[in-house]
Write an enzyme that holds these catalytic residues in place. Structure first.
Site, PDB file in Angstrom:
ATOM      1  N   SER A   1       0.846  -1.321  -0.063  1.00  0.00           N
ATOM      2  CA  SER A   1       0.006   0.113   0.107  1.00  0.00           C
ATOM      3  C   SER A   1       0.738   1.433   0.235  1.00  0.00           C
ATOM      4  CB  SER A   1      -1.082   0.002   1.308  1.00  0.00           C
ATOM      5  OG  SER A   1      -1.853   0.935   0.939  1.00  0.00           O
TER       6      SER A   1
ATOM      7  N   HIS B   1      -7.628  -5.213  -0.880  1.00  0.00           N
ATOM      8  CA  HIS B   1      -6.596  -4.438  -0.293  1.00  0.00           C
ATOM      9  C   HIS B   1      -5.757  -5.244   0.614  1.00  0.00           C
ATOM     10  CE1 HIS B   1      -4.434  -0.838  -0.307  1.00  0.00           C
ATOM     11  NE2 HIS B   1      -4.273  -1.005   0.915  1.00  0.00           N
TER      12      HIS B   1
ATOM     13  N   ASP C   1      -9.850  -4.438  -5.403  1.00  0.00           N
ATOM     14  CA  ASP C   1      -9.328  -3.544  -4.278  1.00  0.00           C
ATOM     15  C   ASP C   1     -10.118  -1.975  -4.420  1.00  0.00           C
ATOM     16  OD1 ASP C   1      -7.863  -1.629  -2.801  1.00  0.00           O
ATOM     17  OD2 ASP C   1      -5.925  -2.477  -3.451  1.00  0.00           O
TER      18      ASP C   1
END
Length: 301
Positions: free
Chosen positions: A135, A258, A223
């Protein structure tokens, strides 16, 4: 057959692990235990019979913590991804920067501090072969690979006239004759659910010219935290990304959101294969665990 000098420790595959927004080094370590186990197995100091180890010292992963402690107001739905309760006072959540602004072009408050911590780790614990980030840490992995490339300082100097930030002092050291980067260029970088920095001209020099360091990108097909187009901007910023030159061989989609797929065989195999490929080139020249979902967050990074 290559041998190791008696006075030198055996070669290790050293990887820097960069956590995501709201996490910490220890939390990211906990969440990637399965991946760490698979990497230790793939790059073992004691391989299967009939195979010589490519790294006789095995594999070593380092998990630093970002310097910016986040408050509850920095974290929408703030108890996600390992953050503790607001009732406990300080929360154990950190970021490499804070995103500022309501829309593009954003600015990244504290990014110099975040990168300075990474530079300190490089000097203290390096040299590293590569970096893996998740991320916000995936975005940082791309920036780090870029910063350590031989001509990147000149790119930053050229971009300053158009409003770009200067090359970071924390990544420069005086060798006695000339100023040079604090660490050699990385052999590889890996981004899980990462993204390119803001379109703000401040950060253009990270990606112009394109990143030369081999980089592998993992994207979740569902995501909803990091938009696909943001991740693909990082892919396109790499010389061998998704374009004509490199095809799409360095982009891997997984059927999830995610999180970092730590133990699914196909995605671990893709990571291991990529590392073996790039480290082979470098040497020639010289139980399913998932991240906790944060799908409902409007994550400010």
């Amino acid at each position: 057959m290559a041998t190791t000098a008696p006075d030198q420790p055996p070669r290790k595959l050293k990887i820097l692990m960069l956590h995501g927004y709201t996490q910490s080094g220890p939390l990211f370590h906990l969440k990637t235990k399965a991946l760490e186990k698979n990497l230790h197995k793939a790059f073992s100091a004691s391989p299967s019979p009939g195979h010589l180890p490519s790294h006789p010292g095995g594999c070593e992963l380092h998990y630093p913590t970002a310097p910016i402690r986040l408050s509850a107001t920095d974290i929408p739905g703030y108890d996600v991804d390992g953050a503790s309760s607001a009732d406990s006072g300080e929360i154990d959540s950190f970021g490499w920067w804070r995103r500022k602004g309501d829309a593009e072009p954003y600015t990244y408050a504290g990014i110099e501090l975040g990168l300075a911590i990474v530079a300190e780790v490089l000097q203290k614990d390096g040299p590293f072969d590569g970096v893996i980030g998740f991320s916000q840490g995936g975005a940082l992995a791309g920036m780090l690979a870029s910063l350590l490339e031989p001509t990147r300082r000149q790119a930053f100097e050229a971009a300053q006239s158009a409003g770009g930030i200067r090359y970071l002092d924390s990544f420069t050291q005086d060798s006695g004759f000339i100023e040079e980067a604090v660490h050699p260029p990385l052999s590889f970088a890996v981004s899980y659910s990462g993204f390119a920095a803001s379109t703000n001209p401040l950060y253009a020099a990270f990606y112009e010219p394109k990143i030369e360091t081999p980089m592998l990108h993992f994207l979740g097909s569902v995501d909803t935290v990091v938009e696909e187009k943001r991740s693909l901007r990082l892919v396109e910023a790499c010389k061998n990304g998704q374009g004509v030159e490199g095809g799409s061989s360095r982009v891997v989609y997984h059927p999830g959101g995610h999180f970092l797929p730590s133990s699914q065989k196909a995605y671990v195999a893709a990571l291991v294969g990529f590392i073996r490929e790039v480290m082979g080139k470098a040497d020639s020249g010289n139980a399913e665990v998932k991240e906790e979902g944060v799908e409902d967050m409007d994550v400010p990074f």
